[in-house]
Enzyme design. Structure first.
Site, PDB file in Angstrom:
ATOM      1  N   LYS A 148       0.839  -1.205   0.000  1.00  0.00           N
ATOM      2  CA  LYS A 148       0.000   0.000   0.000  1.00  0.00           C
ATOM      3  C   LYS A 148       0.871   1.252   0.000  1.00  0.00           C
ATOM      4  O   LYS A 148       1.899   1.292   0.679  1.00  0.00           O
ATOM      5  CB  LYS A 148      -0.921  -0.029   1.230  1.00  0.00           C
ATOM      6  CG  LYS A 148      -1.965   1.081   1.269  1.00  0.00           C
ATOM      7  CD  LYS A 148      -2.897   0.880   2.472  1.00  0.00           C
ATOM      8  CE  LYS A 148      -3.944   1.977   2.589  1.00  0.00           C
ATOM      9  NZ  LYS A 148      -4.863   1.762   3.724  1.00  0.00           N
ATOM     10  N   SER A 153      -9.704   1.861   2.719  1.00  0.00           N
ATOM     11  CA  SER A 153      -8.759   2.610   1.919  1.00  0.00           C
ATOM     12  C   SER A 153      -7.680   1.773   1.236  1.00  0.00           C
ATOM     13  O   SER A 153      -6.991   2.288   0.357  1.00  0.00           O
ATOM     14  CB  SER A 153      -8.081   3.662   2.796  1.00  0.00           C
ATOM     15  OG  SER A 153      -7.245   3.066   3.775  1.00  0.00           O
ATOM     16  N   SER A 202     -10.138  -0.361   6.894  1.00  0.00           N
ATOM     17  CA  SER A 202      -9.506  -0.192   5.583  1.00  0.00           C
ATOM     18  C   SER A 202      -8.815  -1.423   5.030  1.00  0.00           C
ATOM     19  O   SER A 202      -8.445  -1.443   3.850  1.00  0.00           O
ATOM     20  CB  SER A 202      -8.516   0.964   5.624  1.00  0.00           C
ATOM     21  OG  SER A 202      -9.200   2.192   5.678  1.00  0.00           O
TER      22      SER A 202
END
Lengths: 82, 467
Positions: B77, B153, B177
């Protein structure tokens, strides 16, 4: 004793005071929202105060609840042996 | 990809059926084919990945085996520092601290275990924004339908696993997330106990809520990743070496699971088949030997209050200097969320943290007779981009209790809605009980095949291009 900057007592606010408070809070923080953004933040401010008020009235908070401190121990400890 | 799961690929590497270079070449080819649609990557590391894969293959040839991640393509990420490229948080905001080319400890551990980082994965801006058309890197699409959002997210991490661009990924979870995109994309993801995986050199959103976690196809896959990513638990929780794969393949007979149906199945946003799918999952766990009883988690609204007020306060502190200097570089929803921290006082913040203690006590009382909790990860399947706005998320995202109190939670696929989009189920354990929590996910996945289904949008692209 007056509450420090960052919040006003819920019971004594007016909409005009909210406008002034939010504008001053943004200015004090050094933020530069547009007029439209300032209006959005002002509209949201009562909701934020409601959230705080709900937590203040949550059972157990006023009696003895200490601040939650999670054991965020991980940063300085070694990896597992693999 | 020639393998379906991370551990399938690991087995094929050891049997000689594939090489790491071959897997990385497949991953690169998949990115070339699909990423224009999916928007998984903010940066690709094709060249360095091929070099790392050659080294992994050389190690295999020399008899060096660093464990199941050796030679496996993974995504990271884009709020986690890596040595290959600056970290952006999917934002136009720039900060020298994030642009340093070094591995966060969690990436260093994965790399030392032989995992091959393929690139940085897209996310909602700083893990708090919303999909924005003007910022394509925040608008990751769903491998099951390109018209739908992949969730956030940790958007690209989930979409990349589901879409076959890599076998595992690093995500972060402050509100949900890791779990929400896992549910929307039909993958498996863990938010570990707070603090179990180091968050150093990860762009913080909220220090006391953030958790770094693994995302992959199966419970067994995420166990293999967590084994490498985690610190030892603290001495108070037993300390020592933990084998997160220890419960894989085991019976779950005797475990007591509390299912919260009342709070999660009947809201106005609930998918029409959510209750049916969740009740079917309960029956699968009962058939696997668990005792499932109903529980009711308390204080859902207050939990959400505590989560959001902590995000405003801590996120506002994290981003204060950059908000002053680069206000216009933030996406409007992101800066308005973070700026709310300036509307809260220090005494407000302390009140919220005291409320978290009271909330934890309430949860402990509600679930004292069970070992684990289960609930749907979200009320719906993936949301459509058509007319997307923040209001659509209200009442959709579940599981805010767990970051507020720091307990581990994992999302596993639990079937599909009538549009063929995945639905997710969350399993929750007490702190540092990840091994048994993973064992429940594995027991469920041994009885179902939802986690192995191939995303339809990806399959459609493949078929149309092969025609």
């Amino acid at each position: 004793m007056p509450e420090e900057s960052g919040a006003m007592p819920e019971e004594s606010r007016t909409m005009a005071e909210d406008d002034d408070f939010v504008a001053k809070a943004m200015s004090d923080a050094g933020y530069t929202p547009s007029p439209g953004e300032l209006a959005q933040l002002t509209k949201l401010y009562p909701l934020v105060r409601e959230m705080v008020a709900r937590l203040r009235s949550l059972a157990g908070v006023e009696e003895d609840a200490p601040a939650l401190v999670l054991d965020l121990h991980a940063s300085d400890t070694p990896a597992q042996e693999h | 990809m020639s393998a379906t799961t991370l551990l399938d690929a690991a087995a094929q590497l050891r049997s000689g059926a594939v090489t790491s270079v071959g897997l990385v070449q497949e991953a690169i080819a998949a990115a070339d084919r699909f990423d224009e649609e999916l928007r998984v990557y903010t940066a690709r590391f094709d060249d360095t990945a091929l070099v790392a894969a050659e080294m992994a293959d050389a190690d295999f040839a020399a008899g060096i085996d660093r464990g199941p991640l050796q030679g496996i393509p993974i995504g990271v990420k884009d709020n986690v520092l890596t040595q290959e490229a600056p970290t952006t948080g999917s934002s136009f905001v720039r900060d020298p601290a994030w642009e340093q080319l070094r591995d966060a400890p969690v990436v260093a551990r994965l790399r030392a275990s032989g995992a091959v980082p393929m690139g940085k994965t897209s996310m909602l801006e700083f893990a708090v924004g919303v999909p924005e058309r003007t910022r394509p890197m925040t608008e990751g699409r769903n491998p099951w339908s390109f018209k739908h959002w992949a969730g956030g997210s940790s958007t690209g991490s989930a979409a990349g696993v589901a879409g076959g661009l890599f076998f595992g990924a690093v995500g972060t979870d402050t509100g949900a997330s890791v779990r929400l995109p896992s549910a929307f994309c039909g993958t498996t993801g863990i938010r570990p106990t707070s603090g179990l995986v180091p968050a150093k050199d990860v762009i913080a959103l909220a220090y006391s809520l953030d958790a770094v976690g693994p995302m992959a196809k199966t419970a067994a896959d995420v166990a293999a990743m967590l084994q490498v990513m985690a610190d030892p638990p603290p001495l108070a929780a037993g300390g020592g070496l933990v084998d997160y794969a220890a419960a894989l393949g085991n019976s779950i007979a005797g475990l007591r699971i509390g299912a919260d149906r009342r709070n999660h199945l009947f809201g106005p946003r609930a998918d029409p088949v959510l209750a049916e799918r969740f009740d079917a999952a309960i029956e699968e766990l009962r058939a696997a030997g668990a005792t499932v009883v109903e529980v009711e988690l308390p204080n859902l609204r207050e939990v959400n209050d505590a989560l959001m007020l902590t995000v405003y306060s801590e996120g506002g502190a994290v981003h204060h200097d950059n908000l002053c200097e680069q206000w216009d570089a933030y996406g409007p929803p992101t800066r308005l969320a973070l700026a709310r921290g300036a509307l809260l006082s220090a005494s407000d913040y302390v009140l919220v943290q005291r409320a978290r203690t009271a909330l934890r006590r309430g949860i402990e009382a509600a679930v004292r007779d069970v070992d684990f909790v289960m609930h749907p990860t979200a009320a719906t399947a993936a949301l459509s981009f058509d007319g997307f706005n923040l209001e659509q998320l209200v009442g959709v995202v579940f599981g805010h209790h767990w970051p507020v109190v720091g307990w581990p939670a994992m999302s596993v696929p639990m079937g599909f809605n009538r549009d063929g989009l995945p639905l997710g189920m969350t399993i929750v354990g007490r702190p540092y009980d990840e091994t048994r929590m993973i064992g429940i996910g594995d027991a469920y996945q041994r009885r179902t095949s939802w986690h192995l289904e191939r995303p339809t949008a990806i399959a459609d692209v493949t078929e149309s291009r092969n025609a």
